[in-house]
Design a protein around this motif. Structure first.
Motif, short mmCIF file in Angstrom:
data_model
loop_
_atom_site.label_atom_id
_atom_site.label_comp_id
_atom_site.label_asym_id
_atom_site.label_seq_id
_atom_site.Cartn_x
_atom_site.Cartn_y
_atom_site.Cartn_z
N ARG A 98 -48.63 -41.97 -98.36
CA ARG A 98 -47.88 -43.18 -98.64
C ARG A 98 -48.07 -44.16 -97.48
NH1 ARG A 98 -41.82 -42.57 -100.90
NH2 ARG A 98 -43.04 -41.12 -102.19
N GLN A 147 -48.56 -45.24 -102.82
CA GLN A 147 -49.24 -43.98 -102.63
C GLN A 147 -50.27 -43.81 -103.74
OE1 GLN A 147 -46.71 -40.52 -102.27
NE2 GLN A 147 -48.32 -39.39 -101.23
N ALA A 148 -51.52 -43.79 -103.35
CA ALA A 148 -52.61 -43.57 -104.30
C ALA A 148 -52.89 -42.08 -104.41
CB ALA A 148 -53.85 -44.31 -103.84
N PRO A 149 -53.49 -41.64 -105.50
CA PRO A 149 -53.79 -40.20 -105.66
C PRO A 149 -54.59 -39.65 -104.49
CG PRO A 149 -54.15 -41.36 -107.72
CD PRO A 149 -53.88 -42.41 -106.68
N GLY A 150 -54.10 -38.57 -103.92
CA GLY A 150 -54.82 -37.92 -102.83
C GLY A 150 -54.67 -38.59 -101.48
N LYS A 151 -53.84 -39.63 -101.42
CA LYS A 151 -53.66 -40.35 -100.15
C LYS A 151 -52.20 -40.32 -99.72
CE LYS A 151 -57.57 -43.51 -100.65
NZ LYS A 151 -58.02 -44.94 -100.56
N THR A 211 -54.60 -49.70 -107.03
CA THR A 211 -53.99 -48.75 -107.95
C THR A 211 -53.21 -47.68 -107.17
OG1 THR A 211 -55.68 -49.05 -109.64
CG2 THR A 211 -54.45 -46.97 -109.68
N ALA A 212 -51.94 -47.54 -107.51
CA ALA A 212 -51.07 -46.59 -106.80
C ALA A 212 -49.69 -46.61 -107.45
CB ALA A 212 -50.95 -46.97 -105.33
N LEU A 237 -45.73 -47.36 -111.40
CA LEU A 237 -47.18 -47.22 -111.36
C LEU A 237 -47.87 -48.56 -111.62
CD1 LEU A 237 -49.72 -45.43 -111.22
CD2 LEU A 237 -49.44 -45.03 -113.69
N THR A 261 -51.72 -49.90 -112.17
CA THR A 261 -53.10 -49.51 -112.43
C THR A 261 -53.95 -50.76 -112.60
OG1 THR A 261 -52.35 -47.49 -113.55
CG2 THR A 261 -54.64 -48.17 -113.90
#
Length: 120
Positions: free
Chosen positions: A45, A39-43, A90-91, A115, A117
């Motif tokens: 899973r 799960q990336a930021p704002g997206k 990145t997620a 995490l 990155t």
């Protein structure tokens, strides 16, 4: 009670590699499918890769040819080898397993997440 514990995340440069591990513990009779999601930021899973107890695998199109999922049934452990990493990988990566115990069949269990990155 069944727990999944992930390890192996961190910071890596584009083009680099990481290996994630996920070990299941508890009152486990058997594990059907094990998999990795991210799960990336704002997206939302999304499924990255999955593997059955018999070794059949499936991958998201975005990681085919770069990521490899494997498992050691005797250790109730699943791995994700990630090569040629890109910034878009990145997620937070989550392990998931369908676990059968003496009480319930195919219970879905999630790990706490690790995490990854990818950045220069």
């Amino acid at each position: 009670q069944v727990q999944l514990v992930e390890s192996g995340g961190g910071l890596v440069q584009p083009g680099g590699s990481l290996r994630l591990s996920c070990a299941a513990s508890g009152n486990i009779f058997s594990i059907n499918v094990m998999g990795w999601y991210r799960q990336a930021p704002g997206k939302e899973r999304e499924l990255v890769a999955g593997i059955t107890s018999g070794g059949t695998t499936n991958y998201a199109d975005s990681v085919k040819g770069r990521f490899t999922i494997s498992r050691e049934n005797a250790k109730n452990t699943v791995y994700l080898q990630m090569n040629s990493l890109k910034p878009e990988d990145t997620a937070v990566y989550y392990c998931n397993a369908l676990v059968t115990t003496v009480i319930v069949r195919d219970l879905g269990v999630w790990g706490q997440g690790t995490l990854v990155t990818v950045s220069s």
